[in-house]
Design an enzyme around this catalytic site. Sequence first.
Site, PDB file in Angstrom:
ATOM      1  N   GLU A   1      -2.285  -7.283   7.236  1.00 29.98           N
ATOM      2  CA  GLU A   1      -1.010  -7.221   7.933  1.00 29.98           C
ATOM      3  C   GLU A   1      -1.005  -8.117   9.171  1.00 29.98           C
ATOM      4  O   GLU A   1      -2.066  -8.471   9.711  1.00 29.98           O
ATOM      5  CB  GLU A   1      -0.683  -5.766   8.327  1.00 29.98           C
TER       6      GLU A   1
ATOM      7  N   HIS B   1       0.823  -1.211   0.000  1.00 29.06           N
ATOM      8  CA  HIS B   1       0.000   0.000   0.000  1.00 29.06           C
ATOM      9  C   HIS B   1       0.858   1.263   0.000  1.00 29.06           C
ATOM     10  O   HIS B   1       2.056   1.229   0.319  1.00 29.06           O
ATOM     11  CB  HIS B   1      -0.908   0.010   1.238  1.00 29.06           C
TER      12      HIS B   1
END
Length: 214
Positions: free
Chosen positions: A81, A8
């Site tokens: 994550e 990201h």
Amino acid sequence: MKLYLIRHGESVGNLEGKIQGSMDFPLSDLGKKQVDLISAYCKEIKLDYIYSSDLSRAHETAKKIGAATNLEVETWDKIREVYLGPLQGLTRDEIKEKYPITIKKSIITSGITGTESEKELTERCRVVLEQLKQAYSNESVALVSHGGFISILLMYIMAGDNWPSFHRPFVIGNTSVTLIEWPNGEEQPYLHYTNRTAHLDSLEAEQHAKKGIL
């Protein structure tokens, strides 16, 4: 299968120097500029499918890429994550002070109570790879994910269940691209490149110019 691993754009948490884990932070202003550039770059890649972590910093990145490539984005919590429990929201210095074990041991594999275990991470990697290989043996797939998880997935691809025994050498920058390929459904993969960020060159030049370096 060609597998593109894309991190990201910079998040507010990155900007503030916080260990985010599975905490949700939006993209920073710089992150949004990075996402515009990776989206333009992805127009040149023949992608068939895009999957994204369900955390907003990754999903915002993936949606921009999807808009640029005319592809729908599928949300997949398996590629979010690493969950870091009590470490989340702290800076690295704060973590080292509270948990001295992290001075010599990786935060991700520290084994601190409340963090995602090596066994759980191994299982996540196994599921992700098995499902992708079964579904997309001859397609190009992008996973828009996070630095920690991408580096662990790479280790798992190379070392299997033994990945925690090895040093994790990968640098995974914001909006970087890593390409792995299993040609013609072969079992053994080929790593074409990691941490490719050439699409950010114009932005970095602009930032240096603003600081009077150029």
